[in-house]
Design an enzyme around this catalytic site. Structure first.
Site, mmCIF file in Angstrom:
data_model
loop_
_atom_site.group_PDB
_atom_site.id
_atom_site.type_symbol
_atom_site.label_atom_id
_atom_site.label_comp_id
_atom_site.label_asym_id
_atom_site.label_seq_id
_atom_site.Cartn_x
_atom_site.Cartn_y
_atom_site.Cartn_z
ATOM 1 N N GLY A 268 3.791 6.915 -34.621
ATOM 2 C CA GLY A 268 3.942 8.132 -33.842
ATOM 3 C C GLY A 268 3.865 9.410 -34.649
ATOM 4 N N SER A 269 4.592 10.387 -34.171
ATOM 5 C CA SER A 269 4.382 11.761 -34.563
ATOM 6 C C SER A 269 4.747 12.055 -36.010
ATOM 7 C CB SER A 269 5.210 12.647 -33.656
ATOM 8 O OG SER A 269 5.202 13.954 -34.151
ATOM 9 N N SER A 270 3.929 12.941 -36.616
ATOM 10 C CA SER A 270 4.226 13.410 -37.961
ATOM 11 C C SER A 270 5.364 14.427 -37.943
ATOM 12 C CB SER A 270 2.964 14.000 -38.592
ATOM 13 O OG SER A 270 2.285 14.837 -37.678
#
Lengths: 456, 145
Positions: free
Chosen positions: B64-66
């Site tokens: 998922g998200s950085s």
């Protein structure tokens, strides 16, 4: 608090129309004469000769490189910053430390979305303290010399590195697009490493900067799916979501799609794959620049894994993007994750065809795209029809949607795999996934309308 | 009391103890963990509703998200971070949140690396010393007063 773009920057950033692959002019990465290293090239930064902010950035960069197992650096041509989104006070304080330490970006740098719609004041429902901190976050990143682009689709606002260019980008969809569609080279930088790379002009020379790590390993064969499904815009986020959930961090290769899949579909595919998995680079045979053929995408080796994608797998992946009960009716529509392109807003206009909606359509886009629609008199018509423009931010990163609670559940319909993935956790809204046409017809009718035809 | 393999130190910190929370599926901290409370908010996640605060958080695989590094930093400043982070692979995203916290002078959790096969054998309450030696305990040790 509108932030006018300086003339020449606005000129650069207004290359709005998706330009396909004509940027793919150079076929090989630029050769470098000498390897760069932390020891030699970061020494002035680490010693404080470039000021306290550069020293902080260099320490974080050096430590991260060490953890990733390398002493080598690669000079980067540009940066895109995701760490500029307000999540809480700590991130603001860090950014302000960099400003106080005289930080200035060393390469052209764009900003991903923030937590404020700087064009439409009051759109984001923050308490006074959060509002003030979010404004301080905006001011800090602009003071570091970053361009106030505030978009998750910088590649559709003029920031388009070329094939083989080494860059330092953050934000998972932007990273996937830069690597896969533009053929530039960046790792999936976490928040804070992005600005550290921008301040120093270097990134750790690991991962996707290296040829060997760009080879596809995991094949998704969609040859057996119907042409009708492959022609459906809503198929691409679903396929991305499926690919991301199965391949994790591996580099996937999709084979069996018609050649020349358009840029907005590649963008939607990548955003979904980077949400359900950690995909930072994908190859679509016949569409992305490093995949002229399956053999080329695989580096002429056998893949590690191969999945034959069936209609049942696709339907299952689509249904996982819906979290609301079957009987639930949508309360609102959200589109634009990643930010809507000029073409996507034109498709919205065509779908609406002059009709007014009963449900609001939150349309998230960049200030550059919205400005063109304003100049052409189209923005006003969209707003009159029931479209709520959201600029510089979006509905899953900032409190924009009406509050949903356990007692008052709300349902969001979207055509974005990324919105479908993040809305439940970030907003409390349940989701219904559908095509853009489904979303528009639902908004106009005020009740759920879905065309199941292509998915059968 | 069982002895377990020694975890590799990624970011050093003090000796810690806490209940083990081993994620059975990858979790994006951004969009999946409340940055103020540490509660897992991703409703699709098997550990939805559990809280990472004060745990020995074992993460076999990330996704998922950085922006997860931002969430880690906010958790640390809010006092809702895990007591220690244990990863199968070096994840330059979650660990970055810890590195920035250290740079800001905040008290931060240590990060370790441990193969996922070794994680699978650990449960209950664990103590980690500064060298990454893990001991499973019957109960949390008394806090010094």
């Amino acid at each position: 608090m509108p932030l006018p773009m300086p003339e020449e920057e606005a000129g650069n950033a207004l290359a709005l129309r998706p330009s396909g692959h004509e940027d793919a002019r150079r076929n090989t990465p630029r050769p470098r004469v000498l390897p760069l290293s932390i020891e030699t090239d970061l020494a002035p930064h680490l010693a404080g000769a470039r000021g306290p902010a550069a020293a902080t950035a260099a320490r974080i960069l050096a430590e991260t490189a060490r953890l990733l197992g390398t002493d080598s650096l690669v000079p980067v041509a540009s940066a895109h910053i995701d760490g500029c989104l307000f999540h809480g006070d700590a991130g603001v304080l860090f950014a302000e430390t960099l400003v106080a330490g005289g930080g200035q970006v060393a390469v052209p740098t764009t900003l991903n979305v923030g937590a404020l719609d700087l064009i439409h004041a009051g759109r984001v429902r923050f308490a006074a303290h959060q509002q003030r901190m979010a404004e301080r976050m905006v001011a800090a990143y602009e003071a570091l010399g970053c361009r106030p682009t505030w978009t998750c689709a910088p590649y559709q606002a003029g920031h388009r590195p070329g094939l083989g260019d080494h860059v330092a980008w953050g934000e998972s969809n932007a990273v996937a697009f830069a690597n896969s569609v533009l053929g530039a080279r960046t790792n999936r930088l976490g928040d804070f490493l992005d600005i550290c790379c921008a301040l120093t002009g270097f990134a750790p020379e690991t991962g996707l900067h290296l040829d060997r790590n760009r080879i596809g390993r995991f094949v998704f064969d969609v040859t057996g799916l119907s042409e009708r499904l492959k022609a459906e815009e809503a198929f691409y986020p679903v396929l991305g979501s499926l690919v991301g959930s199965l391949c994790g961090e591996a580099v996937p290769v999709v084979v069996g799609l018609p050649p020349g899949v358009d840029e907005d579909r590649l963008k939607a595919f990548g955003a979904a794959a980077a949400s359900s998995g950690a995909v930072a680079l994908f190859h679509i045979v016949g569409s992305t620049p490093e995949a002229p053929s399956l053999a080329a995408a695989l580096g002429r080796a056998e893949p590690a894994e191969r999945v034959v994608v069936t209609p049942a797998l696709v339907r299952d992946a689509r249904d996982r993007l819906t979290t609301a009960d079957r009987a639930a009716e949508p309360d609102a529509i959200a589109i634009g994750s990643p930010h809507l392109s000029f073409e996507e807003l034109a498709a919205l206009e065509r779908g609406l065809a002059g009709r007014r909606t009963r449900l609001p359509i939150y349309a998230c886009t960049s200030r550059f795209v919205w400005q063109v629609l304003q100049e052409e008199g189209r923005a006003e018509a969209l707003e009159a029809a029931g479209v709520v423009p959201i600029v510089d931010t979006c509905v899953v990163v900032a409190p924009i949607l009406p509050e949903a609670t356990f007692d008052r559940p709300k349902v969001l319909m979207t055509n974005s795999g990324k919105f479908a993935h993040y809305a439940p956790g970030n907003t409390g809204w349940a989701t219904v996934y559908g095509s853009l046409d489904d979303c528009v017809e639902t908004a106009v009718a005020g009740r759920l309308v879905r065309d199941e035809g292509a998915w059968a | 009391m069982t002895d377990a393999p020694v975890a590799t130190v990624l970011v050093p910190g003090p000796a810690v103890s806490g209940p083990i929370l081993r994620l059975t599926e990858p979790l994006s901290f951004w969009g999946g963990v409340d940055p103020v409370t540490g509660r897992i908010t991703d409703i699709r996640h098997p550990e939805h509703g559990q809280c990472v605060a004060g745990t020995i958080l074992m993460i076999p695989e990330t996704r998922g998200s950085s922006s997860s590094s931002s969430i880690m930093l906010e958790l640390i400043r809010a006092g809702a971070a895990p007591a220690a982070l244990v990863l199968d692979r070096v994840d330059a995203i979650l660990v970055l949140g810890i590195l920035v916290a250290r740079e800001m002078g905040l008290s931060h959790p240590p990060a370790y690396r441990l193969p996922r096969a070794a994680m699978a054998e650990l449960a209950g309450i664990a103590a980690l010393d500064r060298q990454g030696r893990i001991t499973c305990l019957d109960a949390l040790p008394e806090q010094p007063t």
